[in-house]
Motif scaffolding. Structure first.
Motif, short mmCIF file in Angstrom:
data_model
loop_
_atom_site.label_atom_id
_atom_site.label_comp_id
_atom_site.label_asym_id
_atom_site.label_seq_id
_atom_site.Cartn_x
_atom_site.Cartn_y
_atom_site.Cartn_z
N GLU A 241 64.72 -25.37 -23.74
CA GLU A 241 64.73 -26.15 -22.56
C GLU A 241 63.53 -26.86 -21.86
O GLU A 241 63.26 -27.90 -21.66
N ASN A 242 62.47 -25.67 -21.83
CA ASN A 242 61.24 -26.25 -21.24
C ASN A 242 60.29 -27.41 -22.07
O ASN A 242 59.78 -28.14 -21.60
N ARG A 243 60.62 -26.88 -23.51
CA ARG A 243 59.66 -27.89 -24.45
C ARG A 243 60.47 -29.38 -24.11
O ARG A 243 59.80 -30.11 -24.23
N GLU A 244 61.72 -29.15 -24.51
CA GLU A 244 62.55 -30.71 -24.18
C GLU A 244 62.23 -31.28 -22.92
O GLU A 244 61.74 -32.50 -22.72
N GLN A 245 61.83 -30.49 -21.93
CA GLN A 245 61.87 -31.15 -20.53
C GLN A 245 60.38 -31.54 -20.10
O GLN A 245 60.10 -32.31 -19.28
N THR A 246 59.30 -31.03 -20.81
CA THR A 246 58.13 -31.39 -20.73
C THR A 246 57.48 -31.98 -21.64
O THR A 246 56.31 -32.53 -21.48
N GLU A 247 58.00 -32.38 -22.82
CA GLU A 247 57.43 -32.97 -24.02
C GLU A 247 56.95 -34.60 -23.44
O GLU A 247 55.93 -34.81 -24.07
N HIS A 248 57.52 -35.25 -22.55
CA HIS A 248 57.25 -36.57 -22.37
C HIS A 248 56.16 -36.58 -21.45
O HIS A 248 55.19 -37.47 -21.78
N LEU A 249 56.00 -35.96 -20.48
CA LEU A 249 54.91 -35.85 -19.41
C LEU A 249 53.75 -34.59 -19.48
O LEU A 249 52.65 -34.74 -18.93
N GLY A 250 54.21 -33.74 -20.12
CA GLY A 250 53.45 -32.57 -20.14
C GLY A 250 54.03 -31.54 -19.00
O GLY A 250 53.28 -30.34 -19.08
N HIS A 251 54.90 -32.14 -18.24
CA HIS A 251 55.39 -31.25 -17.08
C HIS A 251 56.88 -31.86 -16.78
O HIS A 251 57.26 -32.82 -17.14
N ARG A 252 57.68 -30.93 -16.20
CA ARG A 252 58.87 -31.56 -15.94
C ARG A 252 58.75 -32.73 -14.70
O ARG A 252 57.91 -32.76 -14.08
N TYR A 253 59.76 -33.57 -14.79
CA TYR A 253 59.81 -34.46 -13.92
C TYR A 253 59.76 -33.80 -12.42
O TYR A 253 60.43 -32.92 -12.26
N CYS A 254 58.93 -34.26 -11.70
CA CYS A 254 58.71 -33.55 -10.34
C CYS A 254 58.75 -34.51 -9.15
O CYS A 254 58.43 -35.83 -9.10
N ASP A 255 59.51 -34.01 -8.14
CA ASP A 255 59.74 -34.98 -6.82
C ASP A 255 58.93 -34.26 -5.70
O ASP A 255 59.31 -34.77 -4.74
#
Length: 350
Positions: A241-255
Motif C-alpha cells: 500500500e505504501n509503495r503504491e501511495q508514495t511512488e508518485h510524490l515520494g510521500h502520500r498526498y497530504c492535506d
C-alpha cells in the motif's frame, strides 16, 4: 500523470498541534530525542496558552497536546487541560504513561477524548532494552488506575490506544502488543509506527532492509488482532500500500497544511509538525494572521506538486505520509538537523 488533489483552507484551522513542553522523561533507543536536542528548552504556561491558543479554540474541531516530546512534563498541564475542557473540542495527546499521576488522571478521565500510550517492549526486559527505563510495572499500575477511575466515573473517556515502534528486532512482540491492548481495554487497539533510524548502529533495523519479514510478521499480527477483536493499524500501511501511495510524490498526498497548524513551546509556528522552517511566532504575530498569511500559502503550493515541492515535503518524514521504501525518508543517521529546529547532539569522548 496523476492529478494533484486540490484542498481549500478555511478561515481558521480545524486542528492544532500544540507542543506543551520540549522535555521528555525518557531516552528510548529508537527516539529522535536520544540523538537530537530541541532548539531550546521551553514550556507553555497557562497564561501563554490562554493568550495565544485560546482565541482559536471556539473555531476548532480538535487539538493535540504533543508532537515530539512528553506533554506531561509541562508544569502547567493540569490547569491548561482544565481550561481547555471548557471548550467543545476533541482533545488528544500521546504519552509514555509513566507520569500519569493521580492529579493528571483526575483532570483527564471523562474529559480527554483520546489517549495514546507509547510502549515498545512488552516484558520488563524488552521494555528496558527499548525504552531505557525500568518503568514497565509503573506503566501497568498507572493504566490500571486509569481504568479504575474510568469505571468509577462510568465513562469510556479517554479512549485508549497503544502505540509501538516497528523495528525489525521488535516485530516479534507485535502480538504481545495486541495482548497488552486487550488486557487494558484499549478501545482503539494498537498503532504500529514504522521505525526510522537516527544512528548508524540502528540502520539494520529499518523495515526496508527486510521487507518480506516485515510483511510476513505484520500480516500475521493483523490476523491475530482480528481474531481477538482488537484494532491494529499500521500507520504507514503495508509495504504494498505504501509503495503504491508514495511512488508518485515520494510521500502520500497530504492535506495537513490546509486544516492544521503546529505550535512549539517557544511560540514558533510550523505548517506541519515535521517541517524544518517556521512560518512565524505567536509572540510576534497572531495565529489567525499566520494561518491566512503568505508564508503558509507559499508552503501549501509546494506540498503535493512534484515540479514545485518544498524541501521539507520532498524529504517527508511524517509517520502517516512518508515512504517506507525510500532510504532518505527512513535513514537520518547522518542528519545534522531534524524538524522544528532540532540539532544533533555533540558526542563527547573521555
Amino acid at each position: 500523470m496523476m492529478e494533484i488533489p486540490e484542498f481549500a483552507a478555511g478561515e481558521y484551522p480545524n486542528h492544532m498541534d500544540v507542543e506543551l513542553s520540549s522535555i521528555c522523561n525518557l531516552r528510548c533507543r529508537f527516539c529522535h530525542l536520544s540523538y537530537f536536542n530541541p532548539k531550546e528548552s521551553a514550556q507553555i504556561s497557562l497564561a501563554e496558552f490562554q493568550k495565544y491558543i485560546g482565541p482559536m479554540l471556539p473555531h476548532m474541531h480538535s487539538i493535540t497536546l504533543f508532537n515530539k516530546f512528553e506533554a506531561l512534563t509541562c508544569r502547567d498541564f493540569v490547569p491548561i487541560f482544565r481550561y481547555l475542557s471548557e471548550f467543545d473540542i476533541e482533545t488528544y495527546f500521546s504519552t509514555n504513561g509513566l507520569l500519569l499521576s493521580d492529579d493528571i488522571l483526575d483532570v483527564i478521565v471523562g474529559k480527554l477524548t483520546y489517549l495514546t500510550v507509547s510502549i515498545t517492549g512488552f516484558t520488563p526486559a524488552s521494555y528496558r532494552q527499548n525504552m531505557n527505563s525500568d518503568g514497565y510495572q509503573i506503566l501497568r499500575q498507572n493504566l490500571t488506575k486509569l481504568n479504575a477511575l474510568k469505571t468509577k466515573r462510568s465513562t469510556r473517556y479517554p479512549i485508549l490506544r497503544i502505540s509501538t515502534v516497528g523495528m525489525l528486532d521488535t516485530l516479534e512482540e507485535l502480538t504481545m502488543a495486541i495482548d497488552f491492548a486487550a488486557e487494558f481495554g484499549a478501545e482503539e487497539g494498537v498503532q504500529m509506527t514504522s521505525f526510522k533510524s537516527f544512528a548508524e548502529p540502528l540502520n539494520e533495523f529499518m523495515p526496508l532492509n527486510d521487507m518480506p519479514t516485515y510483511t510476513k510478521v505484520t500480516k500475521h499480527a493483523i490476523a491475530y488482532a482480528k481474531d481477538l477483536g482488537i484494532k491494529l493499524v499500521l500507520q504507514s500501511g503495508s509495504i504494498e500500500e505504501n509503495r503504491e501511495q508514495t511512488e508518485h510524490l515520494g510521500h502520500r498526498y497530504c492535506d495537513l497544511p490546509w486544516h492544521r497548524l503546529s505550535v512549539q513551546p517557544d511560540g514558533e509556528v510550523y505548517p506541519c509538525p515535521m517541517a524544518y522552517a517556521p512560518i512565524g511566532n505567536v509572540n510576534d504575530t497572531p495565529l489567525r494572521t499566520l494561518w491566512n498569511g503568505a508564508a503558509l500559502d507559499k508552503f501549501r503550493r509546494g506540498v503535493n506538486d512534484p515540479d514545485n515541492m518544498n524541501s521539507d515535503c520532498a524529504n517527508c518524514t511524517h509517520c502517516r505520509h512518508r515512504s517506507l521504501t525510500l532510504r532518505k525518508a527512513n535513514d537520518f543517521s547522518a542528519a545534522a538537523t531534524y524538524p522544528t529546529g532540532m540539532r544533533r547532539k555533540e558526542i563527547t569522548h573521555a
